[in-house]
Design a protein around this motif. Structure first.
Motif, PDB file in Angstrom:
ATOM      1  N   TYR A  23     -89.519 -35.726-116.775  1.00 39.78           N
ATOM      2  CA  TYR A  23     -88.997 -35.662-115.414  1.00 39.78           C
ATOM      3  C   TYR A  23     -87.511 -35.924-115.485  1.00 39.78           C
ATOM      4  CZ  TYR A  23     -88.164 -36.789-110.530  1.00 39.78           C
ATOM      5  OH  TYR A  23     -87.681 -36.799-109.250  1.00 39.78           O
ATOM      6  N   LEU A  24     -86.729 -35.049-114.849  1.00 38.99           N
ATOM      7  CA  LEU A  24     -85.278 -35.214-114.800  1.00 38.99           C
ATOM      8  C   LEU A  24     -84.863 -35.321-113.341  1.00 38.99           C
ATOM      9  CD1 LEU A  24     -84.460 -32.371-117.312  1.00 38.99           C
ATOM     10  CD2 LEU A  24     -84.335 -34.800-117.781  1.00 38.99           C
ATOM     11  N   GLY A  25     -84.075 -36.313-113.025  1.00 37.26           N
ATOM     12  CA  GLY A  25     -83.602 -36.484-111.664  1.00 37.26           C
ATOM     13  C   GLY A  25     -82.142 -36.872-111.660  1.00 37.26           C
ATOM     14  N   SER A  26     -81.539 -36.819-110.500  1.00 36.87           N
ATOM     15  CA  SER A  26     -80.109 -37.104-110.424  1.00 36.87           C
ATOM     16  C   SER A  26     -79.799 -38.592-110.544  1.00 36.87           C
ATOM     17  CB  SER A  26     -79.530 -36.560-109.120  1.00 36.87           C
ATOM     18  OG  SER A  26     -80.172 -37.182-108.015  1.00 36.87           O
ATOM     19  N   ASN A  27     -80.728 -39.447-110.197  1.00 35.86           N
ATOM     20  CA  ASN A  27     -80.433 -40.878-110.269  1.00 35.86           C
ATOM     21  C   ASN A  27     -81.412 -41.631-111.173  1.00 35.86           C
ATOM     22  OD1 ASN A  27     -82.658 -40.645-108.637  1.00 35.86           O
ATOM     23  ND2 ASN A  27     -81.938 -42.070-107.090  1.00 35.86           N
ATOM     24  N   LEU A  28     -82.105 -40.908-112.032  1.00 35.79           N
ATOM     25  CA  LEU A  28     -83.050 -41.519-112.958  1.00 35.79           C
ATOM     26  C   LEU A  28     -82.724 -41.106-114.381  1.00 35.79           C
ATOM     27  CD1 LEU A  28     -86.379 -40.751-111.064  1.00 35.79           C
ATOM     28  CD2 LEU A  28     -85.300 -42.975-111.286  1.00 35.79           C
ATOM     29  N   PRO A  29     -83.141 -41.914-115.334  1.00 40.43           N
ATOM     30  CA  PRO A  29     -83.010 -41.460-116.722  1.00 40.43           C
ATOM     31  C   PRO A  29     -84.051 -40.367-116.991  1.00 40.43           C
ATOM     32  CG  PRO A  29     -84.195 -43.538-116.643  1.00 40.43           C
ATOM     33  CD  PRO A  29     -83.737 -43.236-115.241  1.00 40.43           C
ATOM     34  N   ALA A  52     -84.423 -37.103-127.647  1.00 38.18           N
ATOM     35  CA  ALA A  52     -83.066 -36.621-127.951  1.00 38.18           C
ATOM     36  C   ALA A  52     -82.255 -36.430-126.672  1.00 38.18           C
ATOM     37  CB  ALA A  52     -83.137 -35.320-128.749  1.00 38.18           C
ATOM     38  N   LEU A  53     -82.844 -35.819-125.651  1.00 42.66           N
ATOM     39  CA  LEU A  53     -82.121 -35.617-124.387  1.00 42.66           C
ATOM     40  C   LEU A  53     -81.799 -36.948-123.721  1.00 42.66           C
ATOM     41  CD1 LEU A  53     -83.935 -32.512-122.876  1.00 42.66           C
ATOM     42  CD2 LEU A  53     -81.598 -32.615-123.748  1.00 42.66           C
ATOM     43  N   SER A  54     -82.722 -37.882-123.784  1.00 43.67           N
ATOM     44  CA  SER A  54     -82.492 -39.200-123.214  1.00 43.67           C
ATOM     45  C   SER A  54     -81.329 -39.891-123.916  1.00 43.67           C
ATOM     46  CB  SER A  54     -83.765 -40.037-123.333  1.00 43.67           C
ATOM     47  OG  SER A  54     -83.569 -41.306-122.762  1.00 43.67           O
ATOM     48  N   ASP A  55     -81.317 -39.838-125.242  1.00 45.48           N
ATOM     49  CA  ASP A  55     -80.216 -40.438-126.010  1.00 45.48           C
ATOM     50  C   ASP A  55     -78.879 -39.781-125.688  1.00 45.48           C
ATOM     51  OD1 ASP A  55     -82.006 -42.149-127.222  1.00 45.48           O
ATOM     52  OD2 ASP A  55     -82.071 -41.045-129.124  1.00 45.48           O
ATOM     53  N   LEU A  56     -78.865 -38.449-125.598  1.00 42.58           N
ATOM     54  CA  LEU A  56     -77.621 -37.736-125.287  1.00 42.58           C
ATOM     55  C   LEU A  56     -77.102 -38.096-123.897  1.00 42.58           C
ATOM     56  CD1 LEU A  56     -78.379 -34.207-126.755  1.00 42.58           C
ATOM     57  CD2 LEU A  56     -76.587 -35.786-127.517  1.00 42.58           C
ATOM     58  N   MET A  61     -73.228 -41.042-120.555  1.00 41.62           N
ATOM     59  CA  MET A  61     -72.914 -41.968-119.465  1.00 41.62           C
ATOM     60  C   MET A  61     -72.021 -43.109-119.945  1.00 41.62           C
ATOM     61  SD  MET A  61     -76.384 -42.110-117.113  1.00 41.62           S
ATOM     62  CE  MET A  61     -77.275 -43.082-118.272  1.00 41.62           C
ATOM     63  N   LEU A  62     -72.245 -43.585-121.175  1.00 40.76           N
ATOM     64  CA  LEU A  62     -71.433 -44.681-121.711  1.00 40.76           C
ATOM     65  C   LEU A  62     -70.030 -44.240-122.092  1.00 40.76           C
ATOM     66  CD1 LEU A  62     -73.945 -46.590-124.006  1.00 40.76           C
ATOM     67  CD2 LEU A  62     -73.096 -47.268-121.753  1.00 40.76           C
ATOM     68  N   SER A  63     -69.898 -43.024-122.609  1.00 35.00           N
ATOM     69  CA  SER A  63     -68.600 -42.592-123.118  1.00 35.00           C
ATOM     70  C   SER A  63     -67.841 -41.690-122.147  1.00 35.00           C
ATOM     71  CB  SER A  63     -68.783 -41.841-124.440  1.00 35.00           C
ATOM     72  OG  SER A  63     -69.515 -40.647-124.223  1.00 35.00           O
ATOM     73  N   GLY A  64     -68.423 -41.419-121.012  1.00 32.81           N
ATOM     74  CA  GLY A  64     -67.798 -40.519-120.048  1.00 32.81           C
ATOM     75  C   GLY A  64     -66.555 -41.127-119.420  1.00 32.81           C
ATOM     76  N   PRO A  65     -65.920 -40.385-118.523  1.00 30.43           N
ATOM     77  CA  PRO A  65     -64.689 -40.875-117.890  1.00 30.43           C
ATOM     78  C   PRO A  65     -64.980 -42.076-116.994  1.00 30.43           C
ATOM     79  CG  PRO A  65     -65.451 -38.886-116.807  1.00 30.43           C
ATOM     80  CD  PRO A  65     -66.329 -39.089-118.010  1.00 30.43           C
ATOM     81  N   GLU A  66     -63.910 -42.833-116.741  1.00 30.10           N
ATOM     82  CA  GLU A  66     -64.035 -43.969-115.830  1.00 30.10           C
ATOM     83  C   GLU A  66     -64.505 -43.468-114.466  1.00 30.10           C
ATOM     84  OE1 GLU A  66     -63.568 -47.291-116.364  1.00 30.10           O
ATOM     85  OE2 GLU A  66     -63.437 -46.721-118.464  1.00 30.10           O
ATOM     86  N   ARG A  67     -65.221 -44.285-113.798  1.00 31.62           N
ATOM     87  CA  ARG A  67     -65.726 -43.919-112.467  1.00 31.62           C
ATOM     88  C   ARG A  67     -64.642 -44.147-111.429  1.00 31.62           C
ATOM     89  NH1 ARG A  67     -71.648 -43.351-113.301  1.00 31.62           N
ATOM     90  NH2 ARG A  67     -71.711 -43.837-115.362  1.00 31.62           N
ATOM     91  N   THR A  68     -64.637 -43.310-110.422  1.00 31.37           N
ATOM     92  CA  THR A  68     -63.703 -43.455-109.316  1.00 31.37           C
ATOM     93  C   THR A  68     -64.408 -44.179-108.181  1.00 31.37           C
ATOM     94  OG1 THR A  68     -62.635 -41.371-109.918  1.00 31.37           O
ATOM     95  CG2 THR A  68     -62.239 -42.215-107.686  1.00 31.37           C
ATOM     96  N   PRO A  69     -63.942 -45.366-107.821  1.00 27.43           N
ATOM     97  CA  PRO A  69     -64.595 -46.088-106.723  1.00 27.43           C
ATOM     98  C   PRO A  69     -64.425 -45.343-105.405  1.00 27.43           C
ATOM     99  CG  PRO A  69     -62.641 -47.269-107.462  1.00 27.43           C
ATOM    100  CD  PRO A  69     -62.812 -46.097-108.365  1.00 27.43           C
TER     101      PRO A  69
END
Length: 80
Positions: A23-29, A52-56, A61-69
């Motif tokens: 299951y893939l969702g916008s706010n779930l792993p 593999a998809l979960s790890d990627l 999410m960890l290495s992506g750009p800083e979040r904009t508040p």
């Protein structure tokens, strides 16, 4: 591991005969589905592609750009 993706409608029987399901969702792993109506999906274990998809996704999410508040303060709009 993943050679292609396509979108199409499938029957419940086709889905239950899948070798792997997630299951893939916008706010779930990525959530593995290993059983449906007491029937094992694949061999009943979380599949290699799901892992593999979960790890990627997690790595991205960890290495992506800083979040904009974003301020969600209530705003008043005028019709003028």
């Amino acid at each position: 591991m993943l050679k292609s993706v396509r979108v199409k409608n499938i029957t419940v029987a086709e889905a239950k005969n899948a070798s792997e399901m997630m299951y893939l969702g916008s706010n779930l792993p990525v959530l593995p589905i290993t059983m449906w109506d007491d029937k094992l999906i694949g061999d009943g274990n979380v599949g290699r592609l799901t892992l593999a998809l979960s790890d990627l996704l997690y790595e991205d999410m960890l290495s992506g750009p800083e979040r904009t508040p974003i301020s969600y303060a209530k705003k008043v709009f005028s019709n003028k």
